[in-house]
Design an enzyme around this catalytic site. Structure first.
Site, PDB file in Angstrom:
ATOM      1  CE  LYS A  23      -2.858   2.639   3.226  1.00 24.75           C
ATOM      2  NZ  LYS A  23      -2.015   3.418   4.119  1.00 24.75           N
ATOM      3  CG  ASN A  24       2.568   2.648   3.548  1.00 25.09           C
ATOM      4  OD1 ASN A  24       1.396   2.985   3.443  1.00 25.09           O
ATOM      5  ND2 ASN A  24       3.121   2.353   4.712  1.00 25.09           N
ATOM      6  NE  ARG A  98      -2.856  10.656   7.111  1.00 27.81           N
ATOM      7  CZ  ARG A  98      -2.665  11.807   7.711  1.00 27.81           C
ATOM      8  NH1 ARG A  98      -1.759  12.644   7.275  1.00 27.81           N
ATOM      9  NH2 ARG A  98      -3.386  12.152   8.749  1.00 27.81           N
ATOM     10  CG  ASP A 122      -4.662   5.959   9.758  1.00 25.97           C
ATOM     11  OD1 ASP A 122      -5.809   5.515   9.789  1.00 25.97           O
ATOM     12  OD2 ASP A 122      -3.677   5.301   9.419  1.00 25.97           O
ATOM     13  CG  ASP A 320       2.596   1.200   9.317  1.00 26.23           C
ATOM     14  OD1 ASP A 320       2.099   2.039  10.096  1.00 26.23           O
ATOM     15  OD2 ASP A 320       2.780   1.420   8.112  1.00 26.23           O
ATOM     16  CG  MET A 342       9.008   6.657  14.888  1.00 24.95           C
ATOM     17  SD  MET A 342       9.415   5.521  13.564  1.00 24.95           S
ATOM     18  CE  MET A 342       9.103   6.510  12.121  1.00 24.95           C
TER      19      MET A 342
END
Length: 435
Positions: A23-24, A98, A122, A320, A342
């Site tokens: 996804k990223n 986003r 998010d 994540d 983070m």
């Protein structure tokens, strides 16, 4: 509106699962198609909401999009409608996604201007976009925020290469600045650049298109601007967050699962971090095999002190997967301190796990101590709501391992990041239905 999963937990699963495309990576790669008027073919694209919305947005702005197969598309950004960026349609679509921030770098580079609505996304604390904007400004872009309209307007008619030291190694920030710099005049140096595999993928793709980027894989990138880029073909990596999620799922449910085609060398310290929880992981070719395990025991540090697992920018452990590690530790033997450095607010889903019977002490918004149950006590099924993508899947894993029925609401959050997750889990023998 299908909005919940109902899960009967406590079943052992078995079989093979193929991770989706990352996804990223997708959000960066799909934005990069705007850098050329030629055709770009991208494969292994995950079929998930955030990505499909971005593909739709590209179509709206004039990119010719063609779907060749379930996971392969071609994009041709020959005729971009620049007026679209002042429209209400763009405001509502761009604002809800986003990833829409990622189109700014390419648009600035190629057309010398862009406008973007204030982004959403998010609930995991304040994700600042300053890194992106400061980078663009250093390259010579000028910003104008109009609070009435809710748009940022950017003029970048004269981008020039420069030295940029990023205040944080933001992956999307680095990607965006790289995409702006490839067509700027002169040489750009980015220090403290993110060096995630996804970013390396983007840089390699840009180089195939004719960009001149050196230092790929390090935190110092040097980019010599070129006047134009050509088309290319690109295949995306498998999603490392999914791979980590499936390792955790296998351990937590005591299941034998094979995760196919994982591109193991790109996973960094992810497999070893799960091994520190005592999970057996075998590499067979490029597949990860997790044998069925009744117990897994958390290692201690050499001096016997309690294990700490913390996130850090790549090549550290990705934030994540920290919520997955936390959930999997619930049924390990031993204790572990989970330190989420983070982002704040990412650990707040532990209250649901406590309701299920987990032993967790939430120390503060960043730290939680998990006291493993060693599978002596099974979690119990409950009703719960998913706050963000990663917590959602962590709760899903907990539910699959729990006794009795669990219901997870707000599964749109899960489906923003994981494609057809219920169908794929069913194929492993999970009892999961949409209600």
């Amino acid at each position: 509106m299908k909005n919940a999963f109902e899960i009967q937990g406590g079943k052992k699963l078995k079989g093979e699962i193929i991770p989706q495309g990352a996804k990223n990576e997708a959000l960066q790669i799909l934005s990069a198609v705007l850098l050329t008027s030629e055709k770009v073919t991208v494969s292994n694209i995950p079929d998930i909401k955030d990505v499909n919305k971005l593909i739709e947005l590209l179509g709206d702005m004039g990119v010719t999009v063609e779907r060749l197969s379930a996971d392969t598309y071609t994009f041709e950004a020959a005729n971009i409608d620049l007026d679209f960026f002042q429209s209400e349609a763009f405001k509502s679509k761009g604002g809800s996604l986003r990833g829409s921030i990622m189109i700014v770098g390419p648009l600035l580079a190629r057309f010398g201007k862009a406008s973007i609505p204030k982004p959403g996304g998010d609930k995991i604390g304040r994700r600042r976009l300053d890194t992106h904007f400061l980078g663009f400004e250093k390259l010579g872009a000028r910003f104008n925020y109009n609070p009435e309209e809710g748009f940022y307007r950017v003029d970048a008619s004269d981008l020039k290469g420069t030295y940029i030291l990023l205040d944080e190694a933001s992956v999307t920030g680095t990607a965006n600045i790289v995409m702006a710099a490839v067509l700027a005049k002169g040489t750009t140096t980015i220090y403290n650049a993110a060096c995630e595999p996804y970013l390396q993928q983007l840089c390699k793709m840009l180089n195939r298109m004719g960009a001149k980027i050196i230092g790929i894989g390090s935190n110092l990138l040097t980019i010599e601007g070129v006047t134009e880029l050509k088309g290319t073909e690109h295949r995306m990596l498998p999603d490392m967050i999914e791979i980590g999620s499936f390792i955790g799922l296998a351990a937590m449910t005591g299941s034998e699962i094979t995760i196919k085609n994982v591109q193991y060398k790109e996973l960094g310290i992810i497999p070893d971090t799960f091994r520190r929880l005592g999970i057996k992981i075998e590499l067979k070719g490029d597949d990860i095999f997790i044998p069925a395990q009744d117990h897994y025991e958390i290692e201690t540090f050499i001096d016997g002190s309690i294990m700490t697992i913390a996130d850090a920018p790549w090549p550290g452990f990705t934030p994540d997967l920290l919520s997955i590690i936390l959930v999997v530790a619930i049924q390990a033997k031993g204790s572990v301190l989970i330190h989420q450095k983070m982002f704040e607010s990412r650990l707040f889903f532990v209250d649901k796990l406590l309701d299920m019977g987990a032993q967790i002490i939430l120390c503060d918004p960043h730290r939680a101590t998990v006291i493993g149950l060693d599978k002596q006590v099974q979690l119990r099924g409950i009703s719960m709501t998913s706050p963000d993508i990663r917590a959602g899947v962590s709760l899903l894993i907990a539910a699959l391992s729990a006794q009795g029925k669990s219901t997870i609401y707000n599964i749109e959050q899960i489906e923003r990041g994981y494609q057809h997750i219920d169908e794929r889990l069913k194929a492993l023998g999970a009892d999961i239905v949409r209600i």
